[in-house]
Design a protein around this motif. Sequence first.
Motif, short mmCIF file in Angstrom:
data_model
loop_
_atom_site.label_atom_id
_atom_site.label_comp_id
_atom_site.label_asym_id
_atom_site.label_seq_id
_atom_site.Cartn_x
_atom_site.Cartn_y
_atom_site.Cartn_z
N GLY A 68 0.79 -1.23 0.00
CA GLY A 68 0.00 0.00 0.00
C GLY A 68 0.83 1.28 0.00
O GLY A 68 2.04 1.27 0.20
N ARG A 70 0.55 4.90 1.98
CA ARG A 70 -0.09 5.49 3.16
C ARG A 70 0.13 7.00 3.16
O ARG A 70 1.26 7.44 2.94
CB ARG A 70 0.57 4.84 4.37
CG ARG A 70 0.01 5.18 5.69
CD ARG A 70 0.67 4.31 6.77
NE ARG A 70 0.02 3.01 6.87
CZ ARG A 70 0.08 2.23 7.95
NH1 ARG A 70 0.77 2.60 9.00
NH2 ARG A 70 -0.55 1.07 7.98
N TYR A 71 -0.92 7.80 3.38
CA TYR A 71 -0.76 9.25 3.59
C TYR A 71 -1.06 9.50 5.07
O TYR A 71 -2.22 9.38 5.51
CB TYR A 71 -1.75 10.05 2.73
CG TYR A 71 -1.46 10.09 1.25
CD1 TYR A 71 -0.35 9.47 0.68
CD2 TYR A 71 -2.30 10.81 0.38
CE1 TYR A 71 -0.10 9.52 -0.68
CE2 TYR A 71 -2.05 10.87 -0.99
CZ TYR A 71 -0.95 10.22 -1.51
OH TYR A 71 -0.72 10.27 -2.86
N HIS A 72 -0.03 9.83 5.83
CA HIS A 72 -0.23 10.01 7.28
C HIS A 72 0.94 10.85 7.80
O HIS A 72 2.06 10.70 7.31
CB HIS A 72 -0.25 8.64 7.97
CG HIS A 72 -0.71 8.68 9.40
ND1 HIS A 72 0.16 8.83 10.45
CD2 HIS A 72 -1.95 8.59 9.94
CE1 HIS A 72 -0.53 8.84 11.58
NE2 HIS A 72 -1.81 8.69 11.30
N VAL A 75 4.23 8.95 8.83
CA VAL A 75 4.97 8.08 7.90
C VAL A 75 6.46 8.39 8.02
O VAL A 75 6.87 9.54 7.94
CB VAL A 75 4.49 8.33 6.45
CG1 VAL A 75 5.49 7.79 5.44
CG2 VAL A 75 3.12 7.69 6.23
N LYS A 102 6.09 -1.17 0.39
CA LYS A 102 5.18 -0.24 1.07
C LYS A 102 5.65 1.16 0.77
O LYS A 102 6.83 1.39 0.52
CB LYS A 102 5.21 -0.47 2.59
CG LYS A 102 4.01 0.07 3.30
CD LYS A 102 2.86 -0.92 3.20
CE LYS A 102 1.64 -0.48 3.96
NZ LYS A 102 0.63 -1.55 3.96
N GLY A 104 4.61 5.70 1.20
CA GLY A 104 3.80 6.69 1.88
C GLY A 104 4.33 8.08 1.70
O GLY A 104 5.45 8.29 1.20
N ASP A 142 -3.87 2.44 1.25
CA ASP A 142 -3.62 2.10 2.66
C ASP A 142 -4.23 3.24 3.47
O ASP A 142 -5.05 4.01 2.94
CB ASP A 142 -2.10 1.95 2.89
CG ASP A 142 -1.77 1.25 4.19
OD1 ASP A 142 -1.85 0.02 4.24
OD2 ASP A 142 -1.43 1.94 5.17
N MET A 143 -3.81 3.41 4.72
CA MET A 143 -4.38 4.47 5.54
C MET A 143 -4.23 5.83 4.85
O MET A 143 -3.15 6.17 4.38
CB MET A 143 -3.66 4.52 6.89
CG MET A 143 -4.37 3.72 7.96
SD MET A 143 -3.32 3.32 9.35
CE MET A 143 -2.82 4.92 9.89
N THR A 145 -5.38 6.85 2.03
CA THR A 145 -5.54 6.82 0.57
C THR A 145 -6.72 5.91 0.23
O THR A 145 -7.18 5.15 1.08
CB THR A 145 -4.27 6.31 -0.14
OG1 THR A 145 -3.94 5.02 0.39
CG2 THR A 145 -3.08 7.24 0.04
#
Length: 411
Positions: A68, A70-72, A75, A102, A104, A142-143, A145
């Motif tokens: 995935g 991840r946009y956080h 990250v 992975k 992000g 992922d988280m 997105t």
Amino acid sequence: MNALAATSRNFRNASRLLGLDAKIEKSLLIPFREIKVECTIPKDDGTLVSYVGFRVQHDNARGPMKGGIRYHHEVDPDEVNSLAQLMTWKTAVADLPYGGAKGGIGCTPRDLSKSELERLTRVFTQKIHDLIGTHTDVPAPDMGTNAQTMAWMLDEYSKFHGHSPAVVTGKPIDLGGSLGREAATGRGVVFATEAMLAEHGKSLKGLTFVIQGFGNVGSWAARLLHDKGGKVVAVSDITGALCNPNGLDIPALVKHKEDTGSLLNFSGGDTMNPNELLAQECDVLIPSALGGVLNKENASSVRAKFIVEAANQPTDVEADEILSKKGVIILPDIYANSGGVTVSYFEWVQNIQGFMWDEEKVNNELQRYMTKAFHNIKNMCKTHECNLRMGAFTLGVNRVARATVLRGWEA
Ligand code: NAD
């Protein structure tokens, strides 16, 4: 112990049980490639802002790397590295022809407008397009997105490489996404739980479940458990926690959450302290939100007989030891939440074949993959006299090690 150290520790324990050669152990631990890119975009007001994007490609011995984006705001390279390594073992446990990756971007997606998120996704794709691809590395949501993010990635990538629907999975159905993908991780969690309970002569019917997290994974798991006669007695999300010892009416709760955006003020349950949720009496506890929620402070208060790790890395190393000593049976994340990547694989297969499956076929195949993986894990548990986590790790690590050796070492 941070997430990367914990993953690497599980890997080393599995490697020891398998008696892997030190050379192979080292080669499997070091990521294939780590990418770090600067993504500068104009905000809607014209000012420029820069973000850092990552993609860690951990291993490709068994096939294209998969994982995935991840946009956080949290990250960071360690977390992305750990999750990329977990993806390598997860795709091998599920026996998918993939490796692990992975990625992000360190950003807070809720602070960005839709057009800012689109620009950020396009710039990130421009920076990594040469290093991903249908047969190289296939991102997914992922988280932070979602299917829309994948649609932008697909569009941007296709500007450089021509129409390439299989370069990302988790796409909208209109752009080649698979039927059944949205529910797949929650559905896989339920199939995994059924396989584990069957080993203990039990079925879902009448058992009690507590679920932390009511987003994609937690709410789908709750719906499907409820449909099959399970009693979901408590749930929580970021807005709070609810319980009902007679079982919550999950379809009504899903509707309430859709209408109000919150679990609170639901007439069919009592509000409870979210900090007490994990210690609630139940047969099966399903953490489906964040990593590290079960730790040395709260593990001894858990009263569930089984834990199904729907979230990634919800149990830290200390909690794992405390819970095992208490006799709690833990179904590990690298198996329990593999339904999402399994249906992503089905999406990729459908895109490459140019042939769409109906939802029944997707769900039946998912059940077949989840059940087969459980029996393969149990065989490793018997061979190596270990728990389910080590059974899953030895299964995954052994498959990747064998593929690595078969490919050969000579340059
Ligand atoms: P999501 O963003 O849809 O849902 C997360 C849920 O957790 C939300 O309901 C949120 O309110 C809740 N939450 C956040 N902080 C919380 C807290 N402190 N206490 C209780 N609840 C809290 O995310 P998701 O896709 O459902 O993913 C959940 C977990 O499953 C993550 O660990 C993710 O990495 C993992 N996972 C997801 C998939 C997938 O296909 N979506 C696949 C494999 C693993």
